[in-house]
Design an enzyme around this catalytic site. Structure first.
Site, PDB file in Angstrom:
ATOM      1  N   SER A   1       0.776  -1.233   0.000  1.00 49.58           N
ATOM      2  CA  SER A   1       0.000   0.000   0.000  1.00 49.58           C
ATOM      3  C   SER A   1       0.813   1.291   0.000  1.00 49.58           C
ATOM      4  O   SER A   1       0.240   2.374  -0.143  1.00 49.58           O
ATOM      5  CB  SER A   1      -0.956   0.013   1.197  1.00 49.58           C
TER       6      SER A   1
ATOM      7  N   LYS B   1      -5.982   4.545   8.337  1.00 45.04           N
ATOM      8  CA  LYS B   1      -4.857   5.328   7.818  1.00 45.04           C
ATOM      9  C   LYS B   1      -5.157   6.823   7.828  1.00 45.04           C
ATOM     10  O   LYS B   1      -4.261   7.634   8.089  1.00 45.04           O
ATOM     11  CB  LYS B   1      -4.499   4.847   6.418  1.00 45.04           C
TER      12      LYS B   1
END
Length: 362
Positions: free
Chosen positions: A255, A300
């Site tokens: 990611s 996140k």
């Protein structure tokens, strides 16, 4: 003892028993929470995250932070109280244990998988960044892995460059399987390869390989059908015109690809992409600069805002989920390619916040 006192005592004992049971009873869940966020333009562990040599680099300001998710370990078993607390907590996410740790994979296999994904994301970030800058990137087809106990074990090795199979030049990883499966199990197939050590030495010394080996293998039958196999996985290895190293330990998965790519572009151009602003983000990236979705985007965004981020580069396919509960003070910017991200960063530098493609719910 008065009836009221006895009732209260019984209720208290029942509550204590329930609490004890909740602490002792394991439940099949795992927890995700905001993890560390690291500036790709800065240092981590005392050394630069992005290290480029053999090419002019430029000063940078601000932040282009990659973000992570912290998860409970594969062997950790939550109790009922922890699960309930996680469900009630705003910044955490409780999910079935099998979502993070499938039953058909061991912890070592999962660690290896995430490490390989992280390594591949770094490779793709380099390729995507240099392509965006019109800097040529070489490529070659290599042996990515060798299956234990297969015909290839001990003969072909990870990193060997595959030049041809049965005399046919290999141009794509898929060419290898196509040529091998033309055979019947038990038949021979011939590989022409540059050994991994020679290929690595040639790349380091910027010369053509001096040796090639001819390897003949007897094919096996695939365990699930009658295809002929030799037991290797072919992949693409890229060669770069200068050295780019990404130094970041204890991180796995793909990611961070987008943020690594942007950090590389920033260091190789005089534009100063972040322009002194605190920008974070996430997203996989492929060799052509396409940005892909990731898991745990809600965690996140929280982690990024807690560290001071004002803007968050969000994969298009994660926008709806992220926008449902955006942390206060954080602007979600929708990106589908590295070019999208660069255009949005340019708008931020110019102060054109109204022109940003923002994430919306639904």
């Amino acid at each position: 003892m008065p009836r009221r006192t006895a009732t209260m005592l019984a209720s208290l004992l029942m509550l204590i028993a329930l609490l004890c049971a909740g602490v002792l009873i394991p439940v099949p869940y795992a927890e995700m929470s905001p993890g560390p966020t690291v500036n790709t333009l800065g240092e981590h562990g005392g050394e630069p995250v992005l290290q480029i040599s053999g090419r002019k680099t430029y000063p940078t300001t601000g932040h282009l932070n990659m973000t992570t998710v912290r998860v409970t370990g594969s062997q950790y078993r939550m109790n009922l109280v922890e699960a309930v607390w996680g469900w009630l907590a705003h910044d955490n996410l409780v999910v079935p244990h099998s979502t993070l740790y499938p039953d058909d994979k061991s912890p070592d296999e999962l660690n290896q998988e995430t490490a390989e994904e992280f390594s591949q994301s770094q490779e793709s970030a380099k390729v995507a960044a240099l392509k965006e800058l019109n800097i040529p990137v070489g490529s070659r087809i290599v042996v990515s892995s060798v299956v234990k106990g297969s015909p290839a074990e001990g003969t072909l090795h990870a990193g060997d460059v595959i030049k041809s199979v049965d005399g046919t030049e290999i141009k794509q990883p898929g060419d290898v399987a196509k040529l091998v499966t033309r055979h019947k199990p038990g038949e021979k197939v011939t590989f022409r390869v540059v050994p991994a050590k020679e290929a690595a030495a040639a790349e380091k010394e910027k010369r053509e390989p001096r040796t090639e080996d001819t390897v003949t293998l007897v094919t096996n039958k695939a365990p699930d059908d009658n295809r002929a196999i030799v037991g290797i996985q072919a992949g693409t290895d890229h060669t770069f015109p200068f050295a780019i190293n990404i130094k970041l330990a204890d991180v796995g998965g793909p990611s961070a690809g987008l943020m690594f790519a942007l950090g590389i572009v920033d260091k190789l151009t005089p534009d100063d992409l972040a322009g002194g602003k605190f920008i974070a983000g996430t997203g996989t990236i492929d060799d052509d600069g396409k940005v892909g979705p990731i898991g745990g985007v809600e965690m996140k965004t929280v982690g990024a805002r807690d560290k001071g981020a004002r803007y968050f580069l969000t994969p298009k396919d994660n926008c709806a989920a992220a926008a449902k509960d955006t942390p206060s003070g954080l602007t979600l910017i929708k990106v589908d390619t590295i070019k999208d991200a660069l255009q949005s960063l340019e708008k931020l530098r110019k102060g054109d916040t109204a022109g940003l493609p923002q994430c919306k719910t639904g």
